[in-house]
Scaffold this motif. Sequence first.
Motif, mmCIF file in Angstrom:
data_model
loop_
_atom_site.group_PDB
_atom_site.id
_atom_site.type_symbol
_atom_site.label_atom_id
_atom_site.label_comp_id
_atom_site.label_asym_id
_atom_site.label_seq_id
_atom_site.Cartn_x
_atom_site.Cartn_y
_atom_site.Cartn_z
ATOM 1 N N ARG A 105 0.836 -1.206 0.000
ATOM 2 C CA ARG A 105 0.000 0.000 0.000
ATOM 3 C C ARG A 105 0.868 1.252 0.000
ATOM 4 N N ARG A 106 1.967 1.237 0.737
ATOM 5 C CA ARG A 106 2.849 2.396 0.769
ATOM 6 C C ARG A 106 3.488 2.633 -0.588
ATOM 7 N N LEU A 107 3.919 1.571 -1.252
ATOM 8 C CA LEU A 107 4.525 1.723 -2.569
ATOM 9 C C LEU A 107 3.527 2.270 -3.587
ATOM 10 N N LEU A 108 2.279 1.861 -3.463
ATOM 11 C CA LEU A 108 1.243 2.423 -4.335
ATOM 12 C C LEU A 108 1.139 3.934 -4.152
ATOM 13 N N ALA A 109 1.188 4.353 -2.890
ATOM 14 C CA ALA A 109 1.060 5.787 -2.597
ATOM 15 C C ALA A 109 2.237 6.585 -3.133
ATOM 16 N N GLU A 110 3.388 5.941 -3.340
ATOM 17 C CA GLU A 110 4.581 6.633 -3.806
ATOM 18 C C GLU A 110 4.816 6.471 -5.305
ATOM 19 N N ALA A 111 3.921 5.748 -6.000
ATOM 20 C CA ALA A 111 4.149 5.408 -7.402
ATOM 21 C C ALA A 111 3.884 6.585 -8.332
ATOM 22 N N ASP A 112 4.586 6.577 -9.460
ATOM 23 C CA ASP A 112 4.288 7.477 -10.567
ATOM 24 C C ASP A 112 3.385 6.787 -11.586
ATOM 25 N N VAL A 113 3.598 5.488 -11.735
ATOM 26 C CA VAL A 113 2.840 4.694 -12.704
ATOM 27 C C VAL A 113 2.418 3.390 -12.036
ATOM 28 N N VAL A 114 1.168 3.001 -12.247
ATOM 29 C CA VAL A 114 0.666 1.716 -11.752
ATOM 30 C C VAL A 114 0.104 0.937 -12.932
ATOM 31 N N ILE A 115 0.664 -0.238 -13.159
ATOM 32 C CA ILE A 115 0.157 -1.136 -14.201
ATOM 33 C C ILE A 115 -0.584 -2.259 -13.486
ATOM 34 N N ALA A 116 -1.901 -2.277 -13.638
ATOM 35 C CA ALA A 116 -2.748 -3.121 -12.799
ATOM 36 C C ALA A 116 -3.392 -4.251 -13.579
ATOM 37 N N ASP A 117 -3.524 -5.395 -12.921
ATOM 38 C CA ASP A 117 -4.263 -6.525 -13.465
ATOM 39 C C ASP A 117 -5.744 -6.374 -13.189
ATOM 40 N N ARG A 118 -6.532 -7.085 -13.961
ATOM 41 C CA ARG A 118 -7.984 -7.088 -13.756
ATOM 42 C C ARG A 118 -8.342 -7.632 -12.373
ATOM 43 N N LEU A 119 -7.549 -8.602 -11.897
ATOM 44 C CA LEU A 119 -7.873 -9.230 -10.620
ATOM 45 C C LEU A 119 -7.216 -8.536 -9.433
ATOM 46 N N GLY A 120 -6.515 -7.435 -9.659
ATOM 47 C CA GLY A 120 -5.956 -6.688 -8.539
ATOM 48 C C GLY A 120 -7.057 -5.997 -7.753
ATOM 49 N N PRO A 121 -6.754 -5.553 -6.524
ATOM 50 C CA PRO A 121 -7.758 -4.850 -5.712
ATOM 51 C C PRO A 121 -8.085 -3.477 -6.306
ATOM 52 N N ARG A 122 -9.140 -3.414 -7.103
ATOM 53 C CA ARG A 122 -9.453 -2.204 -7.877
ATOM 54 C C ARG A 122 -9.752 -0.998 -6.996
ATOM 55 N N ASP A 123 -10.326 -1.207 -5.829
ATOM 56 C CA ASP A 123 -10.680 -0.078 -4.964
ATOM 57 C C ASP A 123 -9.464 0.750 -4.577
ATOM 58 N N LEU A 124 -8.296 0.123 -4.546
ATOM 59 C CA LEU A 124 -7.098 0.855 -4.166
ATOM 60 C C LEU A 124 -6.720 1.902 -5.214
ATOM 61 N N LEU A 125 -7.107 1.682 -6.444
ATOM 62 C CA LEU A 125 -6.742 2.624 -7.498
ATOM 63 C C LEU A 125 -7.441 3.959 -7.313
ATOM 64 N N ASP A 126 -8.629 3.931 -6.696
ATOM 65 C CA ASP A 126 -9.366 5.181 -6.468
ATOM 66 C C ASP A 126 -8.676 6.070 -5.449
ATOM 67 N N GLU A 127 -7.795 5.495 -4.629
ATOM 68 C CA GLU A 127 -7.129 6.257 -3.581
ATOM 69 C C GLU A 127 -5.853 6.943 -4.075
ATOM 70 N N LEU A 128 -5.439 6.646 -5.304
ATOM 71 C CA LEU A 128 -4.168 7.177 -5.784
ATOM 72 C C LEU A 128 -4.274 8.674 -6.081
ATOM 73 N N PRO A 129 -3.185 9.418 -5.867
ATOM 74 C CA PRO A 129 -3.188 10.846 -6.206
ATOM 75 C C PRO A 129 -3.454 11.056 -7.692
ATOM 76 N N PRO A 130 -3.967 12.220 -8.066
ATOM 77 C CA PRO A 130 -4.352 12.478 -9.460
ATOM 78 C C PRO A 130 -3.200 12.355 -10.459
ATOM 79 N N HIS A 131 -1.958 12.632 -10.007
ATOM 80 C CA HIS A 131 -0.846 12.622 -10.955
ATOM 81 C C HIS A 131 -0.393 11.223 -11.337
#
Length: 411
Positions: A189-215
């Motif tokens: 979760r911390r690495l997600l918050a620090e990411a510039d780019v996230v390449i996500a699978d269909r089966l990943g926890p999609r709700d977490l993507l809504d929490e990412l900063p706009p950039h």
Amino acid sequence: MAAEHPAYPVGLRLTGRRVVVLGGGQVAQRRLPALIAAGADIHLISPTATPSVEAMADGGELTWTKRPYADGDLADAWYALIATGDHTANEAASAEAERHRVWCVRSDDADAATAWTPATGRSEGVTVAVLTTSAAGRDPRHTAAVRDAIVEGLRDGTLVAPHHRTRATGVSLVGGGPGDPDLITVRGRRLLAEADVVIADRLGPRDLLDELPPHVEVIDAAKIPYGRFMAQEAINNALIEHAKQGKAVVRLKGGDPYVFGRGMEEAIALEAEGVPYTVVPGISSSISVPGAAGIPVTHRGVAHEFTVVSGHVAPDDERSLVDWPALAKLRGTLVVLMGVDKIGRIAETLIAHGRSAGTPVALIQEGTTAAQRRVDATLETVEEAVRTHEVRPPAVIVIGDVVTVGPRPAA
């Protein structure tokens, strides 16, 4: 007399320095691990100790002198923790600490101490230590709550502190867990918050993507154009391209990156291109989804082993690497991933090679999410159950007597 001024916070570097702990009870048991982690030369003086403290001594992590405190025990010490049940001994030891100018913590009387132990937590190289401002206002529970809130925020990314030094870039192969966003690891979760780019699978926890900063650029791996490349090659190239641009890239996968997640294929591709990467394990759906549905994959007297297999190709498919006849002879639990559309032929094969047709089977669809549902059957009836109940992927299939050992959890 209570101090009129706030305590002055400081970090003690105790590596190799003599620290004396008086008393081997619960207070010492809580405080010793941090002193051990600090590399202190710890001398415990106490006639008795809790089993945990005794184990630390037996393991060579500290030196234990089995007697009560005696005058002179604090000589040459840099720091002292006084935590005996004898108030007179504590007073005497505190006085000795004052004479020798040894910083001293008192578990029985904080006002009489020359040092206080802060509520401490750690996250990725940062130590958070929280103290109340004065002895009169000390509230350990509030202090601990403040500490927990800060550390939790740093760990899960809700409290983001900007980096003022060059940040390490590269790729993090992150296992997102079985679906519930709360089941990703703290580090993931911390690495997600620090990411510039996230390449996500269909089966990943999609709700977490809504929490990412706009950039943050979010890329659906299923929609990466791949032209002359196979889909996995295209994903590998996307990871490499973004990382070489100096970005922090997270490859967010469902479950664990190395459990049918092609994580090693991506790691090999990154290694070949000299792209630094790290692997963050995730909670595999093979054990977590059955657990969420009330099914233990092992149970005393029922199953002493469990086997996880991929069902994405049928048993009679020449591409299959699974020894289905051997699996049919096992007495333990069989967990099948990616096998909903092949379960009929899987069941037939297991029965043909000796597994009872009445063996219990559970299908758990979209496990750990709000849409989770469980369908029970047997090897003989499971194919029909899939059709009747319209079971769809993603679903985890559990085969074995563990299916019926316990009550279902409340919805």
